[in-house]
Design an enzyme around this catalytic site. Structure first.
Site, PDB file in Angstrom:
ATOM      1  N   ASP A   1       0.845  -1.191   0.000  1.00 59.12           N
ATOM      2  CA  ASP A   1       0.000   0.000   0.000  1.00 59.12           C
ATOM      3  C   ASP A   1       0.882   1.243   0.000  1.00 59.12           C
ATOM      4  O   ASP A   1       2.077   1.175   0.293  1.00 59.12           O
ATOM      5  CB  ASP A   1      -0.877   0.034   1.254  1.00 59.12           C
ATOM      6  CG  ASP A   1      -1.996  -0.989   1.183  1.00 59.12           C
ATOM      7  OD1 ASP A   1      -2.416  -1.321   0.073  1.00 59.12           O
ATOM      8  OD2 ASP A   1      -2.426  -1.452   2.252  1.00 59.12           O
TER       9      ASP A   1
ATOM     10  N   ASP B   1      -9.002  -5.978   2.441  1.00 57.14           N
ATOM     11  CA  ASP B   1      -7.716  -6.556   2.063  1.00 57.14           C
ATOM     12  C   ASP B   1      -7.586  -8.013   2.473  1.00 57.14           C
ATOM     13  O   ASP B   1      -6.667  -8.698   2.031  1.00 57.14           O
ATOM     14  CB  ASP B   1      -6.571  -5.773   2.721  1.00 57.14           C
ATOM     15  CG  ASP B   1      -6.467  -4.361   2.186  1.00 57.14           C
ATOM     16  OD1 ASP B   1      -6.644  -4.187   0.968  1.00 57.14           O
ATOM     17  OD2 ASP B   1      -6.217  -3.438   2.973  1.00 57.14           O
TER      18      ASP B   1
END
Length: 1087
Positions: free
Chosen positions: A430, A794
């Site tokens: 990320d 996620d």
């Protein structure tokens, strides 16, 4: 049950029944997994679904991920999850008025629930906890005992029992002792396996604070702080700033500025306003529902608990990711492969002995080996080949490394995953909060075609120039069209240093506004009438305000708009420039005049926006317009249209005040982390939802992109004949590629193939579904993929990855789906990779250390006995003592070996080629170390045990029909010879231990003592401990009588030391040749 409780019961039962939705879910789950955009947010077309089952845009990605995760781990629909999966469309709490809600929950708005109601509901609904996945204890216990070599050892024990009785005539006590010892070994392995499982569970239990731990409730008219576990449906709960919601709550009262950060559930970074009423038909979109796990970022309020535990949205999603992961790690695959190799070798040699006995010995020498002896020989072969201490060594070594990682900020959930880190060759990370600080700061402002750095903008205000007037106006809009606020709880409040409550973007704008004008003073000049929060559909926020004392008192905003009057309203908007610019008709020029927003001005502003974004900055457009009192009053009285819809429609014909760019700087250690990973041969890719230009800029700053030439989707050929595979050692130079989520959905298989071969990769504007897609694409290429994430969305990608890495403080679902949790910064990942590589290297050394004495040298006496009629000069009991006693502690000392200095400069291990046990290691273990130890031990045992005792070697050679020696003398000589062989192996293993410490470096280059970076303080104590255990089992009378062990003469302590040093010198010579001739024969066959 009273009538109110009945109403409550009926309401709860009706809430969770939706046959129509269940049928729709069943149809969805029965379809094969497809990576498409159909039905996902932002797609060009949507598959028709049931109206009641339609999810809001921000949840559609989540539903697709759930489908993919379920299909990934279950070949058929799971009945349990089918019942639990998202029948959320049937929930009606958000549609009820406050009085209806209180009635249905049988609760008072002032007194809350009473004690009897609480007790009944606790009994009915249980504690407010998410149920952990069920544990199959039968399966667990079975594999505690039978996992690894357990089944082989159990079979060997049964054979020994049979050889003792009924086949033994008379029953041999040694066979019974061997059977019992084998069972004890199985029990020891089971204890260690259970301990590993328990320690892993304990580690997971240490993750705290992921959801609210306490709640402030009103019960029996009293304000109480209780554990979140004790909440029940109907509880009256107080909501405050910074609180994580402990359950799903219906809001019944707000302070007017109540907002929630739902990113942990939805992936949306912008806060959602909390209201008392909502016109949304879907429970998930309703603004009067506060979902469990979400964070209150602004305001306060009161709510009624409606769903707890597994019935919350958080709990339902958690169930879909809480199924047991049956995918084996690379270490488990390596151990399984090793078990198969050893079992195959043991079966081959055992079969050979049986065949030789049946076809030759039984007919030619019928008195040499009877059936019980044959069975014991077969067991001896199994015991010889099986390194019984390996499971113990693996378990303890992984625990040691996991604890060391934890001290360095890496929480290792699954011990076997530690080793997998060493094989990771692609890391998908990320950006926001992982690579960057998640602290936004205004870097630039722009008016028309004039750009100013933030400090220069403040200087213009001090100079009172026309440009300074523009700066004051943009700062005022930044203060008013903003939901962040300063935390004024401190006694000596300083707005320049005070904490800001709000999301990162609003916080950055607020601090900039404060540097220009006092925010509190500005806000006191205006009445906020209505607002439209930022959302992923509109990509802008808007507020409607009215000056309190007329235009003069609100002079910080220029209102030189046609026909504006004191009682009119002003609409302020901020948002994405590409969304708001088409809604604008005029622009504020640097001289503080309003001019038409024509094509030239449009091109100029786009150029400014592109420039800001190319430097990694997030760009916002701030604009204004006026709304006449007559128009506003008409809209407020229009029942057919909500005010939010009116404001959305009113965001047009705007006057652009200017642009503000904010920067979220990279963390201080990010660039070094990226560099370290790349030097270690790991591709470091960014996967973010941010704009491509911003992501590209940040990637350049931190070293993810280092080339000047960057490719995009247009550079990917649709007709290439062949695609060269990624090769980090290629001479073609580094290549960089930037793709967006839109690109991914339109790419062909051939383009995907090309994209995955790039050295430097950035994926921008991606959804969590696409993150999962990217993960699976790399895995399909044979890559070992690590993924970072912190949100519920996620969790499927984290679970699908070879190594899932959750960021500490994220969602509980993500932490449970991941294999590792980073307790600190991302830089801890380099430490994790180092330990992962050390783990594999050291376990390889452990296996190499165990095989020469614990396998090969134990097999040789059995083969000499069967083939040449020689006495078996190592008993089965002594074989087991070597494997589970004398070899274990030295093997464990290898786990504490420091990494060789070039370990983080080596490329990642290829899981298909670089195996823990391959032919090179077996050749070194058996053909070099094992053969040397066995030759020395045999020479000492036969010479000192028989020849020196008056029994010539010729008498025992080919002695199938018996030995012409007194039986008692022969038996005692055999016992002495076995002791010599045993002690020779134990002490010669010291030389093996010192030689096996390093694969390439000399013992001089990596000394075990005297240098902190290479020393291993456990090495020499482990050697002495091994010798002490050998002495213990050989000199104690009980063991001498039971196991027929014996002590040895003092010379048999020093002779093996000499031969052990000789073994070390031979291996040092081999390593020197490998270093001198890296392409030579010895280097090619080196382990």
């Amino acid at each position: 049950m009273d009538e109110k409780e009945k109403d409550f019961s009926l309401d709860m039962e009706s809430t969770f029944t939706s046959q129509e939705l269940t049928r729709q879910v069943a149809r969805t789950k029965s379809r094969p997994l497809r990576l498409t955009r159909t039905g996902s947010h932002g797609s060009g077309q949507n598959t028709p679904v049931l109206p009641g089952a339609r999810l809001p845009g921000i949840y559609r990605t989540l539903s697709i991920q759930v489908e993919e995760t379920t299909q990934s781990f279950h070949s058929a629909p799971d009945k349990r999850t089918q019942k639990d999966v998202d029948d959320l469309s049937s929930l009606k709490y958000h549609k009820l008025t406050v009085p209806e809600l209180l009635t249905s929950q049988s609760t008072s708005p002032t007194l809350g629930l009473d004690a009897s109601q609480i007790q009944r509901r606790l009994q009915r609904y249980g504690k407010n906890v998410i149920t952990p996945p069920p544990k199959n204890w039968g399966r667990k216990i079975f594999f505690y005992f039978m996992g690894g070599f357990g089944s082989l050892l159990l079979g060997a024990s049964i054979i020994c029992f049979v050889a003792w009785k009924p086949l033994g005539h008379p029953p041999a006590p040694a066979n019974l002792a061997l059977a019992i010892v084998l069972l004890v070994v199985i029990g020891i392995q089971a204890v260690f396996n259970a301990w590993q499982d328990w320690s892993t569970t304990r580690v997971m239990a240490s993750i705290q604070g992921l959801i609210g731990a306490e709640a402030l409730v009103i019960r029996d008219g009293k304000m109480l702080t209780i554990s979140a576990r004790d909440l029940v449906p109907g509880d009256l709960i107080k909501i405050s700033l910074g609180q994580k919601m402990p359950a799903d709550v219906r809001i019944i009262e707000t302070s007017g500025d109540l907002k929630f950060d739902r990113s942990i559930l939805t992936g949306e970074s912008d806060a959602v306003t909390g209201t008392v009423d909502s016109n949304e038909t879907n429970f998930l979109e309703a603004s009067n529902i506060a979902l469990q796990g979400t964070l209150c970022t602004s305001g306060s309020g009161t709510g009624v608990v409606i769903l707890t535990g597994d019935m919350t949205v958080f709990g339902r999603i958690a169930k879909l990711s809480s199924t047991e992961n049956t995918r084996r790690t690379t270490l488990e695959n390596e151990i399984l492969r090793f078990v198969i190799i050893i079992a195959s070798l043991a079966f081959t040699f055992a079969s050979l002995i049986v065949i030789l006995w049946a076809s030759w010995l039984r007919r030619v020498h019928p008195g040499f080996i009877n059936v019980p002896t044959l069975l014991v020989d077969v067991v001896s072969v199994a015991v010889a080949f099986i390194p019984e201490g390996l499971p113990v060594c693996v378990t303890l070594s992984l625990t040691i490394i996991a604890n060391a990682m934890r001290k360095n900020g890496v929480l290792c959930k699954t011990l076997a995953t530690v080793e997998t880190l060493g094989a990771v060759d692609i890391l998908l990370s990320d950006k926001t909060g992982t690579l960057t600080t998640n602290k936004m700061t205004v870097r630039n402002v722009a008016f028309h075609n004039t750009q100013l750095l933030a400090p220069a903008a403040r200087d213009e205000v001090v100079l009172q120039s026309s440009l300074g007037t523009c700066v004051k106006e943009i700062a005022t809009i930044a203060a008013l069209c903003n939901d962040a606020s300063f935390d004024e709880a401190e006694d000596d409040f300083d707005p320049n240093k005070a904490k800001v409550n709000g999301d990162a973007t609003d916080s950055g704008l607020l601090r900039f506004a404060q540097s220009i004008n006092d925010v509190t003073t500005v806000r006191l000049q205006w009445n906020e009438v209505a607002k439209l929060p930022f959302n992923s559909k509109n990509k802008f926020a808007a507020k409607v305000l009215q000056p309190k004392g007329g235009l003069k008192s609100a002079s910080t905003i220029s209102l030189n708009l046609p026909d504006f009057k004191d009682n009119d309203y002003i609409l302020l908007a901020k948002g994405a420039p590409d969304v708001l610019m088409p809604r604008c008709s005029h622009i504020l020029s640097p001289d503080n005049t309003i001019v038409p927003f024509d094509a030239s001005a449009y091109a100029s502003l786009v150029q400014v926006q592109t420039n800001f974004a190319s430097h990694g900055q997030r760009v916002l457009l701030l604009a204004k317009r006026y709304i006449s009192k007559m128009d506003w009053d008409k809209a407020a009285q229009d029942e057919a249209q909500s005010l939010s819809d009116y404001i959305t429609g009113a965001v047009h014909d705007l006057v652009i005040v200017g642009l503000a760019s904010l920067v979220d700087p990279p963390r201080d250690d990010t660039a070094e982390t990226v560099s370290t990973c790349r030097k270690a041969g790991i591709r470091f890719a960014m996967v973010t939802g941010d704009f491509a230009l911003t992501a590209e800029s940040i990637a350049k700053q931190i070293g993810i992109i280092t080339t000047t030439q960057i490719d995009y989707v247009s550079n990917l050929s649709k007709e290439a004949e062949s695609v060269p595979l990624y090769d980090p050692n290629s001479d073609r130079g580094l290549r960089s590629l930037v793709l967006t989520g839109t690109d991914l959905m339109s790419m062909t298989e051939l383009q995907w193939k090309q994209a995955l071969q790039y050295d430097e990769l950035v994926f921008a504007r991606t959804t969590p579904q696409q993150k999962l897609m990217i993960t699976k694409r790399f895995q399909a290429e044979g890559r070992c993929v690590a993924v970072t994430g912190d949100g519920v969305n996620d969790s499927p990608a984290l679970k699908a990855a070879d190594v899932g890495i959750a960021i500490g403080g994220g969602s509980e679902v993500a932490s449970e789906a991941a294999d590792l949790v980073l307790l600190g910064n991302l830089s801890a990942i380099t430490t994790a990779v180092l330990y992962g590589r050390m783990c594999f290297e050291n376990l390889k050394k452990v296996v190499l250390y165990l095989l020469p004495a614990g396998s090969f040298s134990e097999l040789v006496p059995v083969l000499l006995n069967v083939l040449f009629g020689l006495p078996q000069i190592l008993s089965s009991i002594q074989m087991i003592l070597i494997c589970v006693a004398t070899d274990v502690l030295p093997a464990l000392s290898l786990i504490n070996e420091k990494a060789e200095k070039d370990i983080m400069l080596q490329k990642p291990r290829d899981r298909k080629k670089d195996r823990m046990v391959d032919w090179r290691l077996l050749l070194h273990a058996y053909g070099f170390l094992g053969l040397t130890e066995s030759l020395c031990a045999n020479a000492f045992a036969f010479y000192f045990g028989f020849v020196r005792k008056g029994i010539p070697f010729s008498k025992i050679w080919l002695a199938y029909e018996g030995v012409d020696v007194e039986p008692e003398l022969y038996a005692e000589a055999t016992n002495r010879a076995q002791a010599i062989y045993f002690f020779t192996l134990v002490i010669m293993q010291w030389g093996n231990l010192l030689a096996t410490r390093t694969r390439r470096l000399s013992v001089v280059q990596q000394p075990p003592v005297g240098r902190s970076t290479t020393s291993n303080l456990f090495l020499f104590p482990a050697m002495l401990a091994a010798l002490s255990l050998a002495i213990f089992f050989s000199y104690i009378p009980f063991f001498q009588n039971t196991f027929l062990t014996r002590g040895v003469h003092i010379q048999h302590f020093f002779l093996p030391i000499a031969t052990g040093l000789g073994l070390l010198l031979l291996d040092e010579t081999r390593k020197a040749a490998v270093r001198r001739w890296p392409n030579g024969l010895l280097a090619k066959i080196a382990w």
